[in-house]
Motif scaffolding. Structure first.
Motif, mmCIF file in Angstrom:
data_model
loop_
_atom_site.group_PDB
_atom_site.id
_atom_site.type_symbol
_atom_site.label_atom_id
_atom_site.label_comp_id
_atom_site.label_asym_id
_atom_site.label_seq_id
_atom_site.Cartn_x
_atom_site.Cartn_y
_atom_site.Cartn_z
ATOM 1 N N SER A 84 0.809 -1.223 0.000
ATOM 2 C CA SER A 84 0.000 0.000 0.000
ATOM 3 C C SER A 84 0.839 1.268 0.000
ATOM 4 O O SER A 84 2.056 1.238 0.143
ATOM 5 N N ALA A 85 0.142 2.395 -0.133
ATOM 6 C CA ALA A 85 0.790 3.699 -0.197
ATOM 7 C C ALA A 85 1.231 4.144 1.201
ATOM 8 O O ALA A 85 0.674 3.697 2.193
ATOM 9 N N PRO A 86 2.258 5.046 1.274
ATOM 10 C CA PRO A 86 2.736 5.510 2.572
ATOM 11 C C PRO A 86 1.644 6.167 3.423
ATOM 12 O O PRO A 86 1.666 6.042 4.654
ATOM 13 N N THR A 87 0.699 6.839 2.783
ATOM 14 C CA THR A 87 -0.393 7.470 3.540
ATOM 15 C C THR A 87 -1.172 6.412 4.295
ATOM 16 O O THR A 87 -1.536 6.584 5.454
ATOM 17 N N GLN A 88 -1.441 5.300 3.611
ATOM 18 C CA GLN A 88 -2.220 4.240 4.238
ATOM 19 C C GLN A 88 -1.470 3.626 5.406
ATOM 20 O O GLN A 88 -2.081 3.193 6.376
ATOM 21 N N LEU A 89 -0.134 3.599 5.288
ATOM 22 C CA LEU A 89 0.690 3.095 6.390
ATOM 23 C C LEU A 89 0.433 3.937 7.638
ATOM 24 O O LEU A 89 0.273 3.401 8.732
ATOM 25 N N PHE A 90 0.345 5.249 7.454
ATOM 26 C CA PHE A 90 0.100 6.161 8.567
ATOM 27 C C PHE A 90 -1.276 5.908 9.183
ATOM 28 O O PHE A 90 -1.423 5.823 10.401
ATOM 29 N N PHE A 91 -2.301 5.746 8.338
ATOM 30 C CA PHE A 91 -3.652 5.494 8.845
ATOM 31 C C PHE A 91 -3.710 4.155 9.580
ATOM 32 O O PHE A 91 -4.319 4.038 10.643
ATOM 33 N N SER A 92 -3.086 3.138 8.992
ATOM 34 C CA SER A 92 -3.205 1.826 9.622
ATOM 35 C C SER A 92 -2.344 1.739 10.888
ATOM 36 O O SER A 92 -2.668 0.990 11.812
ATOM 37 N N LEU A 93 -1.288 2.558 10.951
ATOM 38 C CA LEU A 93 -0.499 2.632 12.186
ATOM 39 C C LEU A 93 -1.357 3.237 13.308
ATOM 40 O O LEU A 93 -1.350 2.736 14.441
ATOM 41 N N GLY A 94 -2.102 4.296 12.983
ATOM 42 C CA GLY A 94 -3.019 4.903 13.960
ATOM 43 C C GLY A 94 -4.034 3.886 14.458
ATOM 44 O O GLY A 94 -4.227 3.714 15.661
ATOM 45 N N GLY A 95 -4.666 3.195 13.514
ATOM 46 C CA GLY A 95 -5.669 2.196 13.867
ATOM 47 C C GLY A 95 -5.052 1.030 14.617
ATOM 48 O O GLY A 95 -5.580 0.578 15.637
ATOM 49 N N GLY A 96 -3.918 0.557 14.127
ATOM 50 C CA GLY A 96 -3.259 -0.623 14.697
ATOM 51 C C GLY A 96 -2.826 -0.408 16.138
ATOM 52 O O GLY A 96 -3.018 -1.276 16.996
ATOM 53 N N MET A 97 -2.267 0.785 16.422
ATOM 54 C CA MET A 97 -1.806 1.044 17.787
ATOM 55 C C MET A 97 -3.001 1.165 18.742
ATOM 56 O O MET A 97 -2.959 0.661 19.862
ATOM 57 N N PHE A 98 -4.064 1.824 18.282
ATOM 58 C CA PHE A 98 -5.252 1.951 19.136
ATOM 59 C C PHE A 98 -5.865 0.584 19.432
ATOM 60 O O PHE A 98 -6.240 0.291 20.558
ATOM 61 N N SER A 99 -5.979 -0.268 18.404
ATOM 62 C CA SER A 99 -6.621 -1.563 18.642
ATOM 63 C C SER A 99 -5.717 -2.465 19.478
ATOM 64 O O SER A 99 -6.203 -3.230 20.313
ATOM 65 N N LEU A 100 -4.402 -2.344 19.288
ATOM 66 C CA LEU A 100 -3.463 -3.123 20.108
ATOM 67 C C LEU A 100 -3.629 -2.766 21.587
ATOM 68 O O LEU A 100 -3.748 -3.644 22.447
ATOM 69 N N LEU A 101 -3.658 -1.451 21.863
ATOM 70 C CA LEU A 101 -3.784 -1.006 23.254
ATOM 71 C C LEU A 101 -5.151 -1.382 23.827
ATOM 72 O O LEU A 101 -5.246 -1.772 24.995
ATOM 73 N N ALA A 102 -6.202 -1.288 23.013
ATOM 74 C CA ALA A 102 -7.540 -1.647 23.498
ATOM 75 C C ALA A 102 -7.611 -3.135 23.824
ATOM 76 O O ALA A 102 -8.141 -3.530 24.871
ATOM 77 N N SER A 103 -7.063 -3.977 22.937
ATOM 78 C CA SER A 103 -7.051 -5.418 23.203
ATOM 79 C C SER A 103 -6.251 -5.723 24.463
ATOM 80 O O SER A 103 -6.677 -6.514 25.313
ATOM 81 N N ALA A 104 -5.071 -5.096 24.575
ATOM 82 C CA ALA A 104 -4.207 -5.348 25.731
ATOM 83 C C ALA A 104 -4.901 -4.914 27.019
ATOM 84 O O ALA A 104 -4.869 -5.637 28.025
ATOM 85 N N ALA A 105 -5.571 -3.751 26.985
ATOM 86 C CA ALA A 105 -6.289 -3.266 28.168
ATOM 87 C C ALA A 105 -7.456 -4.198 28.503
ATOM 88 O O ALA A 105 -7.691 -4.513 29.674
ATOM 89 N N GLY A 106 -8.165 -4.656 27.471
ATOM 90 C CA GLY A 106 -9.274 -5.583 27.683
ATOM 91 C C GLY A 106 -8.808 -6.872 28.336
ATOM 92 O O GLY A 106 -9.460 -7.401 29.242
#
Lengths: 184, 123
Positions: A84-106
């Motif tokens: 994918s494009a570098p922009t998408q990397l930025f968006f998926s990094l935002g999403g990925g870190m949030f979901s990682l932290l939410a799963s870990a907190a859960g």
């Protein structure tokens, strides 16, 4: 983490841990790639089934926070660079870190309260929030958040599907991995 | 993890849906026709009046999009990005409506019209 005596024990076998994490990262990558092949059914940017989160959340449960984080970051960087494009990397990094932290907190705070369904919906919703916050930063316009309500509603559906996957996979993977370890 | 659906799971579902509804109420798109099209492409923002028909070719991240302004409405007419969602999002003309192409990192949005003041009041 409090409930990690078996996980800590398991972590001692570092070669095995690294090999298994590599398998999880490869699986997460393939799931990302495969869901990219499915045509987007709805005209909402950022909508996807979130299958790769199955691998990340299961890695969190089986290998602790470091393992889950490694699988998530490797998945995002590798798919970002390869497909994918570098922009998408930025968006998926935002999403990925949030979901990682939410799963870990859960897992950390509600392992005895939630099933995989609640955990997975929590994680999917967090992914959408992180992704849209990244888009907000990138485009500098809060109006992009207009997609977020629809993404959140859909996250209860996609989260349920990935939750069902984890519910089915976890007991099997857990017994295979733990059994393999005990045999050594 | 619990093996059965619990009341806590239900609470998570409910919280996510409530947050969605809350955001939906806060971010409602106005019903007023807008005046200008704001185009965000490669970190630059450009404004075009909707009253004037034109065709724009935008390039970013190696993708090319054609944005058409016709009869006070804007839409993405052609795109070589992988999902082409931006084309399927159709025409926009009301203040606050937008089309985003995430792979290309291009974002277009309608601005102006009397609605903007009302938007400020609504928060």
């Amino acid at each position: 983490m409090k409930q990690t005596s078996s996980r800590d024990n398991f972590a001692e076998s570092s070669a095995k841990r690294i090999s298994l994490l590599a398998i999880f990262a490869a699986a997460a990558m393939m799931l990302s790639y495969l869901e990219g092949l499915i045509p987007n059914l709805l005209p909402i940017p950022g909508f996807k089934p979130g299958l790769a989160n199955t691998a990340v959340t299961l890695a969190l449960l089986l290998f602790g926070f470091g393992g889950g984080a490694a699988v998530s970051i490797l998945r995002i960087l590798l798919t970002g660079i390869l497909f994918s494009a570098p922009t998408q990397l930025f968006f998926s990094l935002g999403g990925g870190m949030f979901s990682l932290l939410a799963s870990a907190a859960g897992i950390r705070f509600a392992e005895d309260k939630l099933s995989f369904f609640g955990l997975s919906v929590l994680s999917a919703a967090a992914h959408n929030i992180g992704q849209m916050l990244a888009a907000w930063i990138y485009f500098g316009d809060a109006a992009i958040l207009g997609y977020l309500p629809w993404l959140l509603m859909l996250s209860t559906v996609t989260g349920s599907i990935t939750g069902a996957l984890m519910h089915t996979l976890f007991p099997r993977l857990n017994s295979i991995i733990k059994k393999g370890y005990n045999h050594e | 993890m619990r093996t059965r659906f619990t009341v806590w799971d239900g609470a998570v579902y409910l919280a996510v849906l409530l947050l969605a509804i809350l955001l939906l109420v806060l971010l409602t798109v106005s019903k007023t026709e807008g005046e200008t099209l704001s185009v965000t492409c490669g970190g630059e923002i450009t404004h075009y009046p909707l009253s004037q028909d034109r065709e724009l070719t935008l390039e970013n991240n190696g993708y090319t999009l054609t944005v058409v302004i016709r009869g006070g409405k804007a839409s993405v007419d052609a795109a070589d990005c992988p999902d082409r969602l931006c084309r399927r999002m159709g025409e926009i003309s009301r203040s606050g409506e937008s089309v985003a192409c995430l792979p290309a990192g291009i974002y277009i949005r309608i601005e102006g019209g009397e609605a903007n003041e009302a938007d400020f009041i609504a928060g």
